[in-house]
Design a protein around this motif. Sequence first.
Motif, short mmCIF file in Angstrom:
data_model
loop_
_atom_site.label_atom_id
_atom_site.label_comp_id
_atom_site.label_asym_id
_atom_site.label_seq_id
_atom_site.Cartn_x
_atom_site.Cartn_y
_atom_site.Cartn_z
N CYS A 96 -4.11 -11.80 -0.55
CA CYS A 96 -4.39 -10.16 -0.99
C CYS A 96 -4.85 -9.72 -1.69
N CYS B 196 -6.34 -1.04 0.75
CA CYS B 196 -6.73 -2.37 2.01
C CYS B 196 -8.23 -2.55 1.67
N GLN C 73 0.43 -1.28 0.14
CA GLN C 73 -0.16 -0.01 0.50
C GLN C 73 1.08 1.40 0.04
S1 SF4 Z 1 -6.22 -7.02 5.37
FE1 SF4 Z 1 -5.68 -5.78 3.19
S2 SF4 Z 1 -2.81 -5.89 3.32
FE2 SF4 Z 1 -3.45 -7.74 4.53
S3 SF4 Z 1 -3.09 -9.12 3.40
FE3 SF4 Z 1 -5.43 -8.86 3.44
S4 SF4 Z 1 -5.86 -7.47 1.40
FE4 SF4 Z 1 -3.78 -7.40 1.86
#
Ligand code: SF4
Lengths: 225, 288
Positions: free
Chosen positions: A136, A145, A98
């Motif tokens: 992710c 996210c 991010q």
């Molecule tokens: S919580 Fe968000 S940033 Fe973390 S692995 Fe999952 S999608 Fe990616």
Amino acid sequence: MLISEQKPMEEILGYLNGDRSVFLLGCDGCAQASHTGGPEEVREMQGRLEAAGKTVTGSTVLDFLCERAQVKLGLVPFAGQVAAADSVLVMSCGVGIQAAAASIDKPVHPACNTLSLGGSRGEWQGSERCMECGDCVLEWTGGICPLTACTKSLLNGQCGGAKNGKCEFQPDLRDCGWHLIYERLRKLNRLQLLRDAPINIKQYSRMQPPKEIRNTPRWSLDVRA
Amino acid sequence: MKLTELFRQGKFVVTSENGPPKGTDVAEMLENAEAMRGRVDAVNITDQQSSVMRLGSLAACSLLKQRGIEPIFQVTCRDRNRIALQSDLLSAAVLGIENVLCLTGDYVGLGDHPDAKPVFDLDSVSLLETVRRLQNGHDLANEELKGKPSFCAGAVVAPEADPVEPQIIKMEKKVKAGAQFFQTQAVYDPRAFESFMGQVKHLNVPVMVGIVLLRSAAMARFMNRNVAGIRVPDALIEEMDKAEDRTKKGVEIAARLIREMKGMCQGVHIMAIGTEKLVPAIVDEAGL
Ligand code: SF4
Ligand code: SF4
């Protein structure tokens, strides 16, 4: 320590489908310790990508990708290589991905799933940015996210509650995470991603990694070294 | 009867909405539903609307069904995980409920139990997908069902959201996930609605325009300030302000909006929020 695993190569190549060239960004912090994004893994990734017919315009491994200011600074010497690439593949935890997405005006693809923050939140202060979901989705959301940015952790788009870019809950305190995602993708001319994203019925079981991963900050060093 | 059947017949579908009581006294709810009998095609039963704990939508739908009033079972993802949601959908099917409206649900913090644990295991899109899978005879774990349900599944959209594009993208996803009709958030500007309908024409899905009965200028101003996706034009607020009989004025405006938008869509969803007894008057005045 933030513990990550690399996504299957198939998934990564799927993300890179429309890109001919890519810049690789690794992290010398936890990702190096997790063996998912250190110098060695970046080298390996470069080999695999080239074998798959991609051009790697360059790569670097920065200290603490989870600190946005470091990422911006660290990328300065590589500006040309980044500019020459269609996209950037980031090999780190969700916070690092991010931070990269927030610093680079290019599509940023995640190469890792974050399994546990192991007690750390990364160095990019000011917000909780990753919930260790183990699968992710930053690929589809412009590197923001939705689990942490959206109050309801919605995965398939904005709810009907957003007003003036603010969340229906505590609008004076919270931006609508999906509005941020929409704005980021619009700016990158990649709104099609929201349409193409598969319907996500999340496997929440992946948020429950083995206890030792959760509890031992030095897990990776202890077990994998 | 499934709403899809009515749309297929080319009928301009009229639905309304009813909120279950906080408690077990269902007399007033049934009276309100009774007032709409024969005047609307189906009645939505809200699911803990605004995150306020009430009698469940499923039980209320079943009561209506027993009385021969067609219910639409509103299901939100706020309070139940995928196990409970799938189970409630199966329960609805055996109780004879044929229409479901799949919603994400408001955040818990907005209601009267702000300390509750928010669930949102699924959302409106994945809930629609769940309905589809159940109808195909399997649950989300891909286990086979002994007897499968059959629903007409609907969803919602806010035509006057700003920006509207993320809402339309989500609407597309809902259609992909199996949405067979849409109810909209309240619309007060027929021109804006026309432009919205132009933008979603490619989806080829029946849309029922949402009408919220105005009760006062103050209510309109409140909604403009606080309710997402609602924009009451100043001219209407002024009309309400000047009206001698506000109830009559509200009904008149609602009926006028329906008449103006009838040609643009496939149905209307009337939300009278506590004054359900006025729904027949709106329907009459709109010439439905
Ligand atoms: S919580 Fe968000 S940033 Fe973390 S692995 Fe999952 S999608 Fe990616
Ligand atoms: S308003 Fe935005 S941030 Fe808030 S719950 Fe809805 S989509 Fe999520």
